[in-house]
Motif scaffolding. Structure first.
Motif, short mmCIF file in Angstrom:
data_model
loop_
_atom_site.label_atom_id
_atom_site.label_comp_id
_atom_site.label_asym_id
_atom_site.label_seq_id
_atom_site.Cartn_x
_atom_site.Cartn_y
_atom_site.Cartn_z
N UNK A 32 0.81 -1.23 0.00
CA UNK A 32 0.00 0.00 0.00
C UNK A 32 0.84 1.27 0.00
N UNK A 33 1.90 1.29 0.78
CA UNK A 33 2.74 2.50 0.85
C UNK A 33 3.47 2.71 -0.48
N UNK A 34 3.90 1.61 -1.13
CA UNK A 34 4.54 1.74 -2.45
C UNK A 34 3.56 2.30 -3.47
N UNK A 35 2.30 1.92 -3.39
CA UNK A 35 1.28 2.45 -4.30
C UNK A 35 1.08 3.95 -4.06
N UNK A 36 1.12 4.35 -2.80
CA UNK A 36 0.85 5.74 -2.45
C UNK A 36 2.05 6.66 -2.64
N UNK A 37 3.26 6.13 -2.49
CA UNK A 37 4.44 6.98 -2.41
C UNK A 37 4.60 7.94 -3.60
N UNK A 38 4.46 7.49 -4.86
CA UNK A 38 4.63 8.45 -5.97
C UNK A 38 3.67 9.62 -5.90
N UNK A 39 2.46 9.37 -5.43
CA UNK A 39 1.45 10.42 -5.35
C UNK A 39 1.71 11.33 -4.15
N UNK A 40 2.25 10.74 -3.06
CA UNK A 40 2.64 11.57 -1.92
C UNK A 40 3.81 12.47 -2.30
N UNK A 41 4.74 11.96 -3.10
CA UNK A 41 5.90 12.75 -3.51
C UNK A 41 5.47 13.95 -4.36
N UNK A 42 4.47 13.73 -5.20
CA UNK A 42 3.97 14.83 -6.04
C UNK A 42 3.09 15.80 -5.26
N UNK A 43 2.58 15.33 -4.13
CA UNK A 43 1.72 16.18 -3.32
C UNK A 43 0.31 16.30 -3.84
N UNK A 44 -0.05 15.43 -4.78
CA UNK A 44 -1.39 15.49 -5.35
C UNK A 44 -2.37 14.64 -4.57
N UNK A 45 -3.58 14.58 -5.07
CA UNK A 45 -4.60 13.75 -4.41
C UNK A 45 -4.29 12.28 -4.67
#
Length: 199
Positions: free
Chosen positions: A167-180
């Protein structure tokens, strides 16, 4: 006897103000961005005022890490204790949405990077160890319940991957971009659990 007004001064800046500022700076610019001067500036406080509450940069980083980690543990540990690994994995999504700054701070960094120069003071390290022990106990209880007591290395590795790593690997790219967070993240996590069940 006259009443003296203004003799007791209320602190203008709280520990939480500095902790939240630290999270914001690290979330946006990485650990190096959170200097004592930058944290004070983010709050709008004189640099000296942060030293009244935290003895060092490592102390304020440690307090910030513990606050973010405690929030994460609070969201997932009850689900793990009740033997619901899929729900625990999925709970990372709403937690990240509701705590965007904390999610970026916690899930995009590692303690070894934050504290590569100086470890946090002993009370903060002990508080973190207690949180880690609490989370590990919840995790092992979940694995034991779902695997009928199977706590072998393979079972633990599978559970760690399904509940946290994937789950964190799925989320990480989007967290890095700061998007939704993407709408497909929940489906991907659910499909992982359906295709590779814990037990």
């Amino acid at each position: 006897m006259p009443i003296l007004i203004g003799m007791v001064r209320t602190a203008r800046f709280t520990e939480d103000d500095f902790i939240e500022a630290t999270m914001a700076l690290v979330a946006e610019g990485g650990p190096a961005a959170a200097t004592m001067q930058a944290i004070a500036r983010q709050v709008g406080a004189p640099t000296g005022s942060i030293y009244h509450r935290f003895e060092s940069r490592a102390a304020v980083l440690g307090a910030a890490w513990n606050a973010a980690y405690a929030s994460f543990v609070g969201a997932l540990a009850p689900l793990l204790h009740s033997g619901r690994p899929r729900e625990a994995a999925l709970a990372i999504l709403p937690w990240s949405r509701e705590n965007a700054r904390r999610a970026r701070f916690l899930l995009l960094n590692e303690p070894v990077t934050l504290f590569e120069d100086t470890p946090p003071p002993a009370p903060l390290r002990q508080a973190l160890e207690r949180l880690e022990d609490e989370f590990d106990a919840a995790f092992r209880a979940c694995v034991g319940a779902c695997g009928e007591g199977d706590l072998r290395e393979e079972a633990l590795a599978r559970a760690k991957f399904l509940i946290f790593d994937a789950p964190i690997a799925i989320l990480r790219p989007h967290l890095m971009k700061g998007g939704t967070l993407p709408p497909f993240a929940e489906r991907m996590i659910a499909e992982l659990h359906a295709g590779m069940p814990l037990a």
